[in-house]
Design a protein around this motif. Structure first.
Motif, mmCIF file in Angstrom:
data_model
loop_
_atom_site.group_PDB
_atom_site.id
_atom_site.type_symbol
_atom_site.label_atom_id
_atom_site.label_comp_id
_atom_site.label_asym_id
_atom_site.label_seq_id
_atom_site.Cartn_x
_atom_site.Cartn_y
_atom_site.Cartn_z
ATOM 1 N N GLY A 139 0.790 -1.228 0.000
ATOM 2 C CA GLY A 139 0.000 0.000 0.000
ATOM 3 C C GLY A 139 0.818 1.272 0.000
ATOM 4 O O GLY A 139 0.309 2.356 0.302
ATOM 5 N N ILE A 140 2.120 1.153 -0.308
ATOM 6 C CA ILE A 140 2.988 2.340 -0.335
ATOM 7 C C ILE A 140 3.224 2.768 -1.783
ATOM 8 O O ILE A 140 3.799 2.012 -2.570
ATOM 9 C CB ILE A 140 4.337 2.048 0.360
ATOM 10 N N SER A 141 2.799 3.981 -2.127
ATOM 11 C CA SER A 141 2.980 4.493 -3.493
ATOM 12 C C SER A 141 4.349 5.137 -3.636
ATOM 13 O O SER A 141 4.773 5.911 -2.784
ATOM 14 C CB SER A 141 1.919 5.543 -3.819
ATOM 15 N N THR A 142 5.014 4.803 -4.734
ATOM 16 C CA THR A 142 6.307 5.416 -5.025
ATOM 17 C C THR A 142 6.290 5.952 -6.458
ATOM 18 O O THR A 142 5.303 5.774 -7.164
ATOM 19 C CB THR A 142 7.451 4.387 -4.879
ATOM 20 N N GLY A 143 7.358 6.618 -6.865
ATOM 21 C CA GLY A 143 7.424 7.131 -8.234
ATOM 22 C C GLY A 143 8.850 7.052 -8.759
ATOM 23 O O GLY A 143 9.780 6.698 -8.015
ATOM 24 N N ILE A 144 9.041 7.353 -10.029
ATOM 25 C CA ILE A 144 10.390 7.392 -10.621
ATOM 26 C C ILE A 144 10.537 8.710 -11.372
ATOM 27 O O ILE A 144 9.740 9.013 -12.261
ATOM 28 C CB ILE A 144 10.619 6.217 -11.601
ATOM 29 N N HIS A 145 11.534 9.483 -10.993
ATOM 30 C CA HIS A 145 11.708 10.820 -11.581
ATOM 31 C C HIS A 145 13.142 11.008 -12.069
ATOM 32 O O HIS A 145 13.977 11.452 -11.336
ATOM 33 C CB HIS A 145 11.344 11.897 -10.567
ATOM 34 N N TYR A 146 13.413 10.566 -13.319
ATOM 35 C CA TYR A 146 12.453 10.118 -14.310
ATOM 36 C C TYR A 146 12.924 8.798 -14.874
ATOM 37 O O TYR A 146 14.116 8.547 -14.922
ATOM 38 C CB TYR A 146 12.297 11.194 -15.377
ATOM 39 N N PRO A 147 11.992 7.926 -15.315
ATOM 40 C CA PRO A 147 12.371 6.560 -15.681
ATOM 41 C C PRO A 147 13.206 6.454 -16.963
ATOM 42 O O PRO A 147 13.903 5.467 -17.146
ATOM 43 C CB PRO A 147 11.016 5.856 -15.860
ATOM 44 N N ILE A 148 13.117 7.449 -17.843
ATOM 45 C CA ILE A 148 13.917 7.420 -19.074
ATOM 46 C C ILE A 148 14.727 8.701 -19.148
ATOM 47 O O ILE A 148 14.166 9.794 -19.126
ATOM 48 C CB ILE A 148 13.024 7.301 -20.336
ATOM 49 N N SER A 149 16.053 8.576 -19.205
ATOM 50 C CA SER A 149 16.874 9.784 -19.293
ATOM 51 C C SER A 149 16.622 10.435 -20.650
ATOM 52 O O SER A 149 16.356 9.752 -21.646
ATOM 53 C CB SER A 149 18.342 9.434 -19.034
ATOM 54 N N LEU A 150 16.676 11.754 -20.703
ATOM 55 C CA LEU A 150 16.259 12.465 -21.922
ATOM 56 C C LEU A 150 16.975 11.991 -23.190
ATOM 57 O O LEU A 150 16.334 11.829 -24.230
ATOM 58 C CB LEU A 150 16.388 13.977 -21.739
ATOM 59 N N PRO A 151 18.297 11.708 -23.164
ATOM 60 C CA PRO A 151 18.947 11.231 -24.390
ATOM 61 C C PRO A 151 18.333 9.930 -24.910
ATOM 62 O O PRO A 151 18.420 9.641 -26.108
ATOM 63 C CB PRO A 151 20.401 11.017 -23.955
ATOM 64 N N ASP A 152 17.692 9.139 -24.030
ATOM 65 C CA ASP A 152 17.077 7.877 -24.438
ATOM 66 C C ASP A 152 15.606 8.024 -24.824
ATOM 67 O O ASP A 152 14.963 7.045 -25.206
ATOM 68 C CB ASP A 152 17.198 6.840 -23.302
ATOM 69 N N GLN A 153 15.050 9.210 -24.693
ATOM 70 C CA GLN A 153 13.634 9.418 -25.044
ATOM 71 C C GLN A 153 13.449 9.332 -26.566
ATOM 72 O O GLN A 153 14.273 9.856 -27.312
ATOM 73 C CB GLN A 153 13.165 10.809 -24.583
#
Ligand code: PLP
Length: 366
Positions: free
Chosen positions: A305-319
């Protein structure tokens, strides 16, 4: 259940003030370019210790306005970091300039001043540090390099309302030519819709930015230049004014929770915490750890029940949007985005909830 942030509880704590503020704007039908916008601009400028604050539509356009006001255009280059929200780089492209990435410090994850100078060319117009997660960048060496080469500095402070560098607030005129803010609802100072601001000590830049935001106006129907409508509105301004009064107290609470996390995780094998240099008073928009077991940890915390996040999951050069750039290098930055995890942190978080997060993380890591 532990949410990632809790805007409902926050609203409950300021409900009557916010409702009154909104009602006052409506009662006076001062929706656009009214006294509430003016008051918030003055109060936020005073809070930061900067001469001019101009509200605008959001934190993305704030960056656009800053670059436009500095005359950045086709063929120019703007240097920034690969680990930011795409808004930062989107607006470099939006004014026609070229995005130039520079490395981050491996311990703070912020722009590494020692790698900066080699990125400068005759086309470089702006260095754009991002005070990501609410952590101030190392501004002294960045400013030294910028001045030496006659380059302007625009700070993206979308996540750093109230953060300090050597006792000076990010946004103060001494730390950047222009600083941009977002008041997206989830930011440390958040509106109840979209809003943003640009701040500067330079009065001429301030006049330019005011014109860019509001149809090139000097008077109601006199337009010095063709520009845009990128205004903040008075209802958002009035709400922001109510919340600005609580910002320091809320940031302090975020720091208290971050201290708890730091104490629990600092010496744990398998977890790396963000390094806090002596110059920094961070405001922990996000609390970010590094671990090899990121995806496992995220999944298992969710089950509890613990919400987490990723900031950010894709580095900009890989977008996908930036594949055309074919960026080489930046292995640390690319790998980092696969190792980072943002734990819940918000001013209304209870100590026992932070303890539950800590116990769960420690149990899952061991
Ligand atoms: C939120 C954010 C922005 C964009 O702000 P909006 O108000 O959502 O347009 C820009 N840069 C960073 C680092 C952000 O976190």
């Amino acid at each position: 259940m532990i949410p990632f942030l809790d805007l409902k509880t926050e609203y409950k704590s300021i409900e009557s003030d916010v409702n009154l503020a909104i009602k006052e704007v409506i009662d006076n039908t001062s929706f656009i370019n009214g006294p509430y916008k003016k008051k918030f601009e003055e109060n936020f400028a005073n809070y930061l210790g900067v001469k001019n604050c101009i509200g605008c539509a959001n934190g993305t356009l704030a960056i656009f306005i800053a670059l436009k006001a500095l005359g950045v255009k086709d063929g120019d280059e703007v240097i920034t970091v690969p680990n930011t929200f795409i808004a930062t780089t989107e607006m470099i492209s939006a004014v026609g300039a070229k995005i130039v990435f520079t490395e981050i410090d491996k311990r703070t994850y912020m722009m590494d001043p020692s790698k900066l100078e080699e990125k400068i060319t005759s086309k470089t117009k702006v260095i754009l540090p991002v005070h990501l997660y609410g952590m101030p960048c190392d501004m002294s060496p960045i400013l030294d390099i910028a001045r030496k080469h006659g380059i302007k500095v625009v700070s993206d402070a979308a996540q750093a309302h109230g953060a300090e560098y050597n006792g000076t607030k990010i946004g103060s005129g001494s730390l950047s030519d222009i600083t941009t803010f977002s008041f997206f609802p989830g930011k440390n100072l958040g509106a109840y819709g979209d809003a943003g601001a640009v701040v500067t000590d330079d009065n001429e830049l301030a006049i330019k930015m005011r014109m860019l935001i509001d149809h090139g106006r000097t008077k109601k129907y006199e337009h010095d230049i063709e520009a845009y409508n990128m205004r903040i509105d008075d209802i958002q301004s009035a709400i922001l004014d109510v919340k600005l009064k609580r910002l320091d107290e809320w940031n302090e609470r975020r720091r208290r929770i971050a201290e708890k996390y730091n104490k629990a995780f600092e010496k744990v094998n398998g977890i790396i915490t963000q390094y806090v240099p002596n110059y920094a008073l961070p405001v922990y928009h996000l609390y970010v750890i590094q671990t090899d077991k990121r995806d496992f940890l995220m999944e298992e915390l969710k089950k509890r029940g613990i919400s987490t996040g990723i900031h950010y999951p894709i580095s900009l050069p890989d977008q996908p949007a930036y594949r055309y750039m074919n960026v080489k290098g930046f292995q640390y930055e690319r790998d980092l985005s696969k190792r980072i995890l943002s734990l819940p942190i918000y001013p209304q978080m209870k100590d026992e909830d932070a303890d539950f997060v800590i116990d769960s993380v420690l149990e899952l890591i061991n």
